[in-house]
Design a protein around this motif. Structure first.
Motif, PDB file in Angstrom:
ATOM      1  N   LEU B  90     -22.944  40.172  60.780  1.00 43.02           N
ATOM      2  CA  LEU B  90     -22.535  39.726  59.454  1.00 43.02           C
ATOM      3  C   LEU B  90     -23.369  38.523  59.036  1.00 43.02           C
ATOM      4  N   GLY B  91     -23.827  38.548  57.805  1.00 38.81           N
ATOM      5  CA  GLY B  91     -24.531  37.402  57.252  1.00 38.81           C
ATOM      6  C   GLY B  91     -23.944  37.081  55.892  1.00 38.81           C
ATOM      7  N   ALA B  92     -23.904  35.798  55.574  1.00 39.70           N
ATOM      8  CA  ALA B  92     -23.343  35.387  54.291  1.00 39.70           C
ATOM      9  C   ALA B  92     -24.172  34.255  53.717  1.00 39.70           C
ATOM     10  N   GLU B  93     -24.127  34.131  52.412  1.00 41.00           N
ATOM     11  CA  GLU B  93     -24.820  33.011  51.780  1.00 41.00           C
ATOM     12  C   GLU B  93     -24.001  32.486  50.610  1.00 41.00           C
ATOM     13  N   VAL B  94     -23.940  31.184  50.543  1.00 40.26           N
ATOM     14  CA  VAL B  94     -23.399  30.530  49.361  1.00 40.26           C
ATOM     15  C   VAL B  94     -24.594  29.972  48.599  1.00 40.26           C
ATOM     16  N   VAL B 101     -22.659  38.598  50.868  1.00 36.64           N
ATOM     17  CA  VAL B 101     -22.273  38.976  52.228  1.00 36.64           C
ATOM     18  C   VAL B 101     -22.958  40.286  52.560  1.00 36.64           C
ATOM     19  N   ILE B 102     -23.495  40.344  53.766  1.00 34.42           N
ATOM     20  CA  ILE B 102     -24.169  41.565  54.181  1.00 34.42           C
ATOM     21  C   ILE B 102     -23.732  41.921  55.596  1.00 34.42           C
ATOM     22  N   LEU B 111     -25.682  47.998  56.292  1.00 28.05           N
ATOM     23  CA  LEU B 111     -24.557  48.921  56.318  1.00 28.05           C
ATOM     24  C   LEU B 111     -23.755  48.813  55.025  1.00 28.05           C
ATOM     25  N   HIS B 112     -23.584  47.555  54.608  1.00 28.78           N
ATOM     26  CA  HIS B 112     -22.835  47.344  53.382  1.00 28.78           C
ATOM     27  C   HIS B 112     -23.136  45.934  52.903  1.00 28.78           C
TER      28      HIS B 112
END
Lengths: 397, 397
Positions: B90-94, B101-102, B111-112
DNA sequence: CAGGGTAAGTAAAAAGATTGAACATACCAC
DNA sequence: GTGGTATGTTCAATCTTTTTACTTACCCTG
């Protein structure tokens, strides 16, 4: 340097043993007086393993046992030190002003050094002269009986990252020179490891490596001389110099500080070197090549033109330092090169600008450690010698 | 990232085994389809060791056996691949524009992904919103049954190098935020490794790490958005991001490109951000915060004022790229951030300046690979996910 | 000043990892 | 089908670390 670590590291038992021995040696080097127990704790190894490793290193002559430390409740530990009497490192530098050769011990203590002033000359002639100087240093009685670990040579220009080739040294007028080969022809019997590095990178490495008190986790060396160069070294385990793909990392003399500014000899406009460098000051103030730039300017300080030029150059230097600080965020900055001899007229504006702006981003008040080397004649040569040691420990121990 | 390697590395037999397993895993990751024999050759290990290591990795579900390769005279080798179906990253960015979110596989396949536009808000509110988005992504059927390795979060500001603390995010209005703690309060049951990194550093890492064809030995990512940031990643064995002592490395937005120039919000004058950045363009062209900057400008391209402003900004960007090129000499440069959507009006002047001057030093004609990411919405989030994987492999495998 | 306590360093057996050599497997070319 | 070649596995041998004593050496206490 050229520590080969392109592939993914994997290893056998011999590799592991070497790794552990190197770790022991490096620990004692960085923190003289450690005991076997200290090492075992810090390295997360058992006393037995450390004991064995230390014994080999003692037998090989890398380490010596020192005094008995005072007890902390139980049996006192035995201090361990680098054996500073068995080996010798050689470092050399070809600069625009002359040749430098230094011989030093494993802890960086100078045994003997020589320096001759010399105008830039062709590679082969220079190699011949440098070889002569090296021979003189080797023959010095201080070096008696010591085993030579190798020779590091520093040059004022970008070096290929994977082989000992100088791409270009504009201020020497050299291009694509295999300088070690030329030197080898003059010194066929000189043993040990030989290596070639950029002057500022070697200096940066040496300033970090030959440090016994708190070693900063990274260090930036800025070399302000005829040209401007820099070297950044950092990274926990083994200090590593940032070289870049073509060995051009740190060639900050041609970063642009003034878009649309003066033409630089590189062809671009507004390079840092057009604002602060030996050649720019000569051009701006009309100092001929036959005069020593720094000496001349020190005698002309009261001329408003000179004072103003140095102030402007100083501000540019401050800007350059600030940009490097923001780009690399080094733990410590060291400023060297012949121009530092100009003293406050150049340095005060630089430091003022840098200290005033270095904390703009976080708003903290902590000052970045910045050290100025007044006489950096042997800094690069010493650094090249340091690289020899680091390479040797990495490969051999 | 925060790979702890301050001390001098030493290790026991377990360490060696882990090291070799990591090396195997990394090789297969970087070069899918390698056989055990290939690995043995490249890693300088015996077939037996590699065989053993591969078996463990197969059993643990990291690797899967693939097709039988065609024989080169003898028994054909069995291709090895990363098991792309067992885990999820999971990766996220603000960012200033919203939340990203990836979820992706070990090879970086998406995947999504989810993205919501959102104006900057307080840290806790943002954490709550991000947690919601993460929950939505996790619940997606594509992630069914996959084991979560962890979550990487990217933020637009300097992060402390040794702990997950955001020092400052000027464009979010945040300061000294332990963002992972806030997020943990919202997602108490989300497993795996969590880590925090700067947006540009994460992006740089991801762009290098999720690469199956020739991996460049170093990569510079420049993020041109509301602010300007960058990340440099390089160094053979395990890719390592240059962070600096205070995590400030790469904060190039405040390198000075125009001494005495416009005042920057940092208090200094002539920072790169005063010339090329979202906020500078807004200020210069009177675009309000409520409008989307890029969309607005794309509709106003025929206005001479806009065209000129973009050209000037582009030239500044080119100068910035050139300075980074001379300071770091990366093998490859990737340009991302929302401003790349502005296209040629901004980028052509930048590229022209950069290509015209990049080879001034050596006089070569080789062009530095420079890639522009048109849509870098998920680049940083993906990079943060990549860091999770790298960390996991480094520690676990 | 003798004795207990604590910690440093060493020695020998045990545990664990890689290697080396032999072997089984699998394709290809003749 | 047979020989040749390279992949991958098995198992004993080798090497290194750890584990577990044990010795050494100093300090503090009574």
């Amino acid at each position: 340097m050229t520590i080969t670590s392109n592939q993914h590291q994997a290893g056998d038992l011999h590799f592991l043993k070497r790794l552990n021995r190197s770790a022991i040696l490096e620990m004692v080097r960085r923190t003289p007086g450690m005991t076997r127990a200290d090492i075992a704790t810090r390295a997360q190894l058992t006393k037995a393993t450390v004991g064995g490793g230390v014994q080999t290193l003692l037998k090989q002559g890398w380490l010596v046992e020192g005094e008995l430390l005072k007890s902390s409740g139980g049996r006192p530990g035995r201090a361990l030190h680098l054996n500073d009497h068995r080996h010798v490192l050689l470092g050399a530098e070809v600069s625009v002003h002359g040749l430098q050769v230094i011989a030093c011990t494993l802890s960086g203590k100078t045994l003997h050094q020589r320096h001759i002033r010399m105008a830039p000359d062709a590679p082969d002639t220079t190699a011949e002269a440098l070889a002569g100087l090296i021979r003189e240093v080797i023959d010095h009685p201080e070096l008696n009986e010591r085993q030579l670990l190798g020779l590091g040579v520093a040059l004022p220009g970008p070096i290929a990252p994977d082989r000992p080739l100088l791409h270009l040294a504009p201020n020497l007028g050299w291009r694509d020179v295999w300088f070690l080969d030329l030197l080898r022809a003059e010194l066929p019997d000189l043993g040990g490891r030989w290596l070639l590095d950029n002057e500022a990178k070697a200096a940066a490495f040496g300033e970090l490596y030959f440090r016994t008190d708190k070693t900063p986790e990274s260090l930036l060396y800025v070399s302000a001389s005829t040209g401007i160069g820099s070297g950044i070294v950092g990274g926990g385990h083994w200090p590593l110099v940032t070289r870049g793909t073509h060995g051009l990392a740190g060639e900050i003399g041609h970063t642009v500080l003034q878009p649309g500014g003066l033409y630089c000899h590189c062809g671009n406009r507004g390079c840092a070197e057009t604002l602060v460098s030996g050649w720019a000051l000569r051009a701006a103030l009309g100092v001929g090549e036959e005069e020593d730039l720094v000496d001349t300017l020190l005698h002309r300080l009261q001329e408003p033109e000179v004072a103003m030029a140095l102030k402007r150059a100083g501000e540019a230097l401050g800007t350059l330092l600030l940009n490097l600080h923001h780009t690399l965020d080094p733990a410590e900055i060291v400023l060297g090169g012949s121009l530092t001899r100009l003293g406050t007229p150049l340095l005060t504006p630089a430091l003022e600008y840098f200290t005033a702006n270095q904390n703009r981003l976080l708003g903290t008040t902590q000052q970045r450690p910045l050290r100025i080397i007044d006489d950096s004649t042997f800094t690069a040569a010493r650094g090249a010698a340091a690289e020899v040691l680091a390479n040797t420990i990495h490969a051999t121990a």
